[in-house]
Design a protein around this motif. Structure first.
Motif, PDB file in Angstrom:
ATOM      1  N   GLU A  64     -19.114 -19.371 -45.089  1.00  0.00           N
ATOM      2  CA  GLU A  64     -20.529 -18.534 -45.029  1.00  0.00           C
ATOM      3  C   GLU A  64     -20.245 -17.238 -44.589  1.00  0.00           C
ATOM      4  O   GLU A  64     -20.514 -15.966 -44.648  1.00  0.00           O
ATOM      5  CB  GLU A  64     -21.496 -19.386 -44.535  1.00  0.00           C
ATOM      6  CG  GLU A  64     -23.086 -18.444 -44.359  1.00  0.00           C
ATOM      7  CD  GLU A  64     -23.918 -19.024 -43.566  1.00  0.00           C
ATOM      8  OE1 GLU A  64     -24.918 -18.724 -43.223  1.00  0.00           O
ATOM      9  OE2 GLU A  64     -23.732 -20.603 -43.431  1.00  0.00           O
ATOM     10  N   PHE A  65     -19.561 -17.408 -43.303  1.00  0.00           N
ATOM     11  CA  PHE A  65     -19.225 -16.174 -42.317  1.00  0.00           C
ATOM     12  C   PHE A  65     -18.415 -15.275 -42.976  1.00  0.00           C
ATOM     13  O   PHE A  65     -18.817 -14.161 -42.941  1.00  0.00           O
ATOM     14  CB  PHE A  65     -18.616 -16.663 -41.130  1.00  0.00           C
ATOM     15  CG  PHE A  65     -18.319 -15.475 -40.056  1.00  0.00           C
ATOM     16  CD1 PHE A  65     -19.148 -14.896 -39.412  1.00  0.00           C
ATOM     17  CD2 PHE A  65     -17.013 -15.105 -40.104  1.00  0.00           C
ATOM     18  CE1 PHE A  65     -18.653 -13.496 -38.776  1.00  0.00           C
ATOM     19  CE2 PHE A  65     -16.597 -13.829 -39.525  1.00  0.00           C
ATOM     20  CZ  PHE A  65     -17.466 -13.216 -38.767  1.00  0.00           C
ATOM     21  N   LEU A  66     -17.274 -15.774 -43.639  1.00  0.00           N
ATOM     22  CA  LEU A  66     -16.414 -14.672 -44.345  1.00  0.00           C
ATOM     23  C   LEU A  66     -17.150 -14.085 -45.598  1.00  0.00           C
ATOM     24  O   LEU A  66     -16.901 -12.768 -45.602  1.00  0.00           O
ATOM     25  CB  LEU A  66     -15.282 -15.601 -44.890  1.00  0.00           C
ATOM     26  CG  LEU A  66     -14.414 -16.139 -43.873  1.00  0.00           C
ATOM     27  CD1 LEU A  66     -13.311 -17.133 -44.585  1.00  0.00           C
ATOM     28  CD2 LEU A  66     -13.816 -15.050 -42.965  1.00  0.00           C
ATOM     29  N   TYR A  67     -17.974 -14.763 -46.269  1.00  0.00           N
ATOM     30  CA  TYR A  67     -18.845 -13.832 -47.200  1.00  0.00           C
ATOM     31  C   TYR A  67     -19.966 -13.006 -46.798  1.00  0.00           C
ATOM     32  O   TYR A  67     -20.284 -11.920 -47.383  1.00  0.00           O
ATOM     33  CB  TYR A  67     -19.291 -14.968 -48.333  1.00  0.00           C
ATOM     34  CG  TYR A  67     -18.696 -15.391 -49.274  1.00  0.00           C
ATOM     35  CD1 TYR A  67     -18.380 -14.676 -50.569  1.00  0.00           C
ATOM     36  CD2 TYR A  67     -17.712 -16.450 -49.002  1.00  0.00           C
ATOM     37  CE1 TYR A  67     -17.485 -15.119 -51.663  1.00  0.00           C
ATOM     38  CE2 TYR A  67     -16.668 -16.554 -50.062  1.00  0.00           C
ATOM     39  CZ  TYR A  67     -16.737 -16.108 -51.358  1.00  0.00           C
ATOM     40  OH  TYR A  67     -15.897 -16.508 -52.332  1.00  0.00           O
ATOM     41  N   THR A  68     -20.516 -13.326 -45.714  1.00  0.00           N
ATOM     42  CA  THR A  68     -21.917 -12.728 -45.319  1.00  0.00           C
ATOM     43  C   THR A  68     -21.762 -12.071 -43.915  1.00  0.00           C
ATOM     44  O   THR A  68     -22.719 -11.177 -43.684  1.00  0.00           O
ATOM     45  CB  THR A  68     -22.979 -13.726 -45.313  1.00  0.00           C
ATOM     46  OG1 THR A  68     -22.811 -14.528 -44.292  1.00  0.00           O
ATOM     47  CG2 THR A  68     -23.218 -14.425 -46.521  1.00  0.00           C
ATOM     48  N   ASN A  69     -20.695 -12.186 -43.127  1.00  0.00           N
ATOM     49  CA  ASN A  69     -20.798 -11.747 -41.782  1.00  0.00           C
ATOM     50  C   ASN A  69     -21.670 -12.514 -40.829  1.00  0.00           C
ATOM     51  O   ASN A  69     -22.107 -11.851 -39.780  1.00  0.00           O
ATOM     52  CB  ASN A  69     -20.501 -10.237 -41.745  1.00  0.00           C
ATOM     53  CG  ASN A  69     -19.768  -9.893 -40.636  1.00  0.00           C
ATOM     54  OD1 ASN A  69     -18.619 -10.478 -40.151  1.00  0.00           O
ATOM     55  ND2 ASN A  69     -20.285  -8.889 -39.773  1.00  0.00           N
ATOM     56  N   SER A  70     -22.306 -13.421 -41.208  1.00  0.00           N
ATOM     57  CA  SER A  70     -23.358 -14.359 -40.369  1.00  0.00           C
ATOM     58  C   SER A  70     -23.272 -15.675 -40.831  1.00  0.00           C
ATOM     59  O   SER A  70     -22.346 -16.017 -41.660  1.00  0.00           O
ATOM     60  CB  SER A  70     -24.669 -13.899 -40.755  1.00  0.00           C
ATOM     61  OG  SER A  70     -25.041 -14.164 -42.046  1.00  0.00           O
ATOM     62  N   VAL A  71     -23.735 -16.363 -39.852  1.00  0.00           N
ATOM     63  CA  VAL A  71     -23.684 -18.027 -39.863  1.00  0.00           C
ATOM     64  C   VAL A  71     -24.805 -18.623 -39.668  1.00  0.00           C
ATOM     65  O   VAL A  71     -25.664 -18.148 -38.684  1.00  0.00           O
ATOM     66  CB  VAL A  71     -22.365 -18.490 -39.181  1.00  0.00           C
ATOM     67  CG1 VAL A  71     -22.666 -18.332 -37.475  1.00  0.00           C
ATOM     68  CG2 VAL A  71     -21.876 -19.652 -39.501  1.00  0.00           C
ATOM     69  N   THR A  72     -24.959 -19.693 -40.389  1.00  0.00           N
ATOM     70  CA  THR A  72     -26.219 -20.616 -39.994  1.00  0.00           C
ATOM     71  C   THR A  72     -25.551 -21.776 -39.237  1.00  0.00           C
ATOM     72  O   THR A  72     -24.793 -22.609 -39.783  1.00  0.00           O
ATOM     73  CB  THR A  72     -27.033 -21.197 -41.306  1.00  0.00           C
ATOM     74  OG1 THR A  72     -27.210 -20.084 -42.048  1.00  0.00           O
ATOM     75  CG2 THR A  72     -28.344 -21.930 -40.976  1.00  0.00           C
ATOM     76  N   LEU A  73     -26.060 -21.859 -37.939  1.00  0.00           N
ATOM     77  CA  LEU A  73     -25.435 -22.929 -36.978  1.00  0.00           C
ATOM     78  C   LEU A  73     -26.476 -24.042 -36.719  1.00  0.00           C
ATOM     79  O   LEU A  73     -27.633 -23.534 -36.667  1.00  0.00           O
ATOM     80  CB  LEU A  73     -24.935 -22.325 -35.946  1.00  0.00           C
ATOM     81  CG  LEU A  73     -23.656 -21.514 -35.870  1.00  0.00           C
ATOM     82  CD1 LEU A  73     -23.266 -20.715 -34.514  1.00  0.00           C
ATOM     83  CD2 LEU A  73     -22.532 -22.205 -36.554  1.00  0.00           C
ATOM     84  N   ASN A  74     -25.991 -25.157 -36.440  1.00  0.00           N
ATOM     85  CA  ASN A  74     -26.918 -26.134 -35.840  1.00  0.00           C
ATOM     86  C   ASN A  74     -26.053 -27.048 -34.534  1.00  0.00           C
ATOM     87  O   ASN A  74     -24.898 -26.628 -34.403  1.00  0.00           O
ATOM     88  CB  ASN A  74     -27.482 -27.097 -36.750  1.00  0.00           C
ATOM     89  CG  ASN A  74     -26.573 -27.954 -37.329  1.00  0.00           C
ATOM     90  OD1 ASN A  74     -25.517 -28.557 -36.508  1.00  0.00           O
ATOM     91  ND2 ASN A  74     -26.595 -27.797 -38.578  1.00  0.00           N
ATOM     92  N   SER A  75     -26.830 -27.447 -33.923  1.00  0.00           N
ATOM     93  CA  SER A  75     -26.347 -28.006 -32.615  1.00  0.00           C
ATOM     94  C   SER A  75     -25.351 -29.287 -32.892  1.00  0.00           C
ATOM     95  O   SER A  75     -24.211 -29.545 -32.091  1.00  0.00           O
ATOM     96  CB  SER A  75     -27.297 -28.660 -31.647  1.00  0.00           C
ATOM     97  OG  SER A  75     -28.088 -29.833 -32.195  1.00  0.00           O
ATOM     98  N   GLN A  76     -25.129 -29.841 -34.273  1.00  0.00           N
ATOM     99  CA  GLN A  76     -24.203 -30.886 -34.536  1.00  0.00           C
ATOM    100  C   GLN A  76     -22.903 -30.207 -34.939  1.00  0.00           C
ATOM    101  O   GLN A  76     -21.655 -30.778 -34.787  1.00  0.00           O
ATOM    102  CB  GLN A  76     -24.812 -31.563 -35.862  1.00  0.00           C
ATOM    103  CG  GLN A  76     -25.832 -32.510 -35.464  1.00  0.00           C
ATOM    104  CD  GLN A  76     -27.110 -31.762 -35.374  1.00  0.00           C
ATOM    105  OE1 GLN A  76     -27.503 -30.896 -35.814  1.00  0.00           O
ATOM    106  NE2 GLN A  76     -28.090 -32.206 -34.567  1.00  0.00           N
ATOM    107  N   ILE A  77     -22.906 -28.900 -35.464  1.00  0.00           N
ATOM    108  CA  ILE A  77     -21.568 -28.326 -35.885  1.00  0.00           C
ATOM    109  C   ILE A  77     -21.092 -27.129 -34.985  1.00  0.00           C
ATOM    110  O   ILE A  77     -19.962 -26.619 -35.386  1.00  0.00           O
ATOM    111  CB  ILE A  77     -21.704 -28.020 -37.299  1.00  0.00           C
ATOM    112  CG1 ILE A  77     -22.733 -26.914 -37.614  1.00  0.00           C
ATOM    113  CG2 ILE A  77     -21.977 -29.013 -38.372  1.00  0.00           C
ATOM    114  CD1 ILE A  77     -22.497 -26.063 -38.999  1.00  0.00           C
ATOM    115  N   ALA A  78     -21.904 -26.522 -34.159  1.00  0.00           N
ATOM    116  CA  ALA A  78     -21.586 -25.280 -33.436  1.00  0.00           C
ATOM    117  C   ALA A  78     -20.273 -25.377 -32.681  1.00  0.00           C
ATOM    118  O   ALA A  78     -19.562 -24.465 -32.870  1.00  0.00           O
ATOM    119  CB  ALA A  78     -22.610 -24.983 -32.602  1.00  0.00           C
TER     120      ALA A  78
END
Length: 116
Positions: A64-78
């Protein structure tokens, strides 16, 4: 095509996008495409690249970051996304993860965050 995690989830991405945005993926994909001696985990040029040591949710966040230069994070995966960002040399993703972790750090996560 990537086969990710112990669940062996298939993840599809454009190699040109990954190679342009990340030197680690550029090396990984060029090795796979030329058919050179691939490191363990890679398959022959026409096969998928196997990444068994990363959770699918974490890998999808990197994509997601590579495609959009942003990322959706949550505490389980951060924390794992942070580790992957360091592994793949993605400094901007690393900064986003650190900011998220700083903003959401809880008492329960302090020891794990220190280890990472």
């Amino acid at each position: 095509t990537f086969v990710v995690g112990q669940e062996q989830q298939k993840v599809f991405a454009h190699c040109c996008v990954l190679a342009c945005r990340c030197q680690a993926f550029q090396r990984m994909l060029s090795q796979g495409l030329v058919g050179t001696e691939d490191p363990p985990g890679n398959v022959p040029p026409q096969g998928p690249l196997i990444l068994g040591n990363v959770q699918p949710e974490v890998f999808l966040a990197v994509i997601e970051f590579l495609y959009t230069n942003s990322v959706t994070l949550n505490s389980q995966i951060a924390l794992e996304v942070l580790t992957s960002s360091v592994e793949y040399g993605l400094q901007d993703l690393c900064k986003l993860c650190v900011k998220f972790i700083k903003d959401t750090l809880s008492v329960e996560q302090v020891c794990e965050a220190l280890q990472v």
